[in-house]
Design a protein around this motif. Sequence first.
Motif, short mmCIF file in Angstrom:
data_model
loop_
_atom_site.label_atom_id
_atom_site.label_comp_id
_atom_site.label_asym_id
_atom_site.label_seq_id
_atom_site.Cartn_x
_atom_site.Cartn_y
_atom_site.Cartn_z
N LEU A 1 -32.61 83.82 -11.63
CA LEU A 1 -31.94 84.86 -10.87
C LEU A 1 -32.91 85.51 -9.88
O LEU A 1 -34.05 85.85 -10.25
N HIS A 2 -32.44 85.70 -8.64
CA HIS A 2 -33.24 86.34 -7.58
C HIS A 2 -32.47 87.53 -7.02
O HIS A 2 -31.25 87.48 -6.88
N ASP A 3 -33.21 88.59 -6.69
CA ASP A 3 -32.63 89.79 -6.09
C ASP A 3 -32.66 89.61 -4.57
O ASP A 3 -33.74 89.61 -3.97
N THR A 4 -31.51 89.49 -3.94
CA THR A 4 -31.45 89.25 -2.49
C THR A 4 -31.55 90.52 -1.67
O THR A 4 -31.61 90.46 -0.45
N ARG A 5 -31.58 91.67 -2.31
CA ARG A 5 -31.73 92.93 -1.58
C ARG A 5 -33.16 93.14 -1.11
O ARG A 5 -33.40 93.88 -0.18
N GLY B 1 -35.94 86.74 -12.99
CA GLY B 1 -36.35 86.07 -14.21
C GLY B 1 -35.57 84.80 -14.47
O GLY B 1 -34.65 84.45 -13.73
N ASP B 2 -35.97 84.13 -15.54
CA ASP B 2 -35.26 82.94 -16.01
C ASP B 2 -34.36 83.36 -17.17
O ASP B 2 -34.83 83.98 -18.13
N PHE B 3 -33.10 83.00 -17.07
CA PHE B 3 -32.11 83.41 -18.06
C PHE B 3 -31.44 82.18 -18.65
O PHE B 3 -31.33 81.14 -18.00
N TYR B 4 -30.97 82.35 -19.88
CA TYR B 4 -30.26 81.28 -20.57
C TYR B 4 -29.01 81.86 -21.20
O TYR B 4 -29.06 82.89 -21.86
N VAL B 5 -27.88 81.18 -20.99
CA VAL B 5 -26.63 81.55 -21.67
C VAL B 5 -26.49 80.55 -22.80
O VAL B 5 -26.34 79.35 -22.58
N ASP B 6 -26.58 81.06 -24.03
CA ASP B 6 -26.48 80.19 -25.21
C ASP B 6 -25.10 79.55 -25.24
O ASP B 6 -24.09 80.23 -25.11
N ASN C 1 -31.12 75.99 -10.59
CA ASN C 1 -30.31 75.86 -11.80
C ASN C 1 -30.15 74.40 -12.18
O ASN C 1 -30.15 73.52 -11.34
N ASP C 2 -30.07 74.16 -13.46
CA ASP C 2 -29.85 72.82 -13.98
C ASP C 2 -28.53 72.86 -14.72
O ASP C 2 -28.35 73.67 -15.63
N LYS C 3 -27.60 72.00 -14.34
CA LYS C 3 -26.26 72.05 -14.91
C LYS C 3 -26.18 71.41 -16.29
O LYS C 3 -25.13 71.40 -16.90
#
Length: 171
Positions: A130-134, A142-147, A112-114
């Motif tokens: 985001l990674h699935d640890t299960r 995938g790569d996600f962005y919160v606008d 992540n980049d703050k």
Amino acid sequence: MKKSFLLCACLVVMAFTLTACGEKNNPETTGTTTGSSTEDSSSTENGNNSNGTGSVGKDLGNMIDDAGDVVDDAAKDVSDALTGNYDTYDHAYKYFMDQIPGDSKNYEVRNNDKDLTDYNSGSMGYHFELHDTRKSDNSKVGDFYVDSTSGKVYKAASGSGVSEFDFSTLK
């Protein structure tokens, strides 16, 4: 609500202050002195209690300040959720993780980049990988962005570009 809480807190502090100040003129708490410099033991005990009350008033004031900070933070979170504005990475991260259905502990954010990132031709947002640890390989979801202005969450497409993400696909 914030103003009424602050008013109640001020009234409580004032009540403690008046109670502490009221003991100074109480005849039962003032010591009597004789010709020598002996002091009545009840005076010392009550004097210490009076000083302790002032300390309690300071502690109460600190607690009220801390409670005010909690109220401010909660109001900021509600404001962010309603307006969609996320001006810090921490607010965006909390919002992003809260959107994951079920137990978000099954997922982990990496790389992540703050700082705000230009993710789609001038659209600025916070990046989360985001990674699935299960899964044994902790596979990348995938790569996600919160606008940062709308609060919408976008997922990077396999080629180029982004599309709004529906969290119900995470199970």
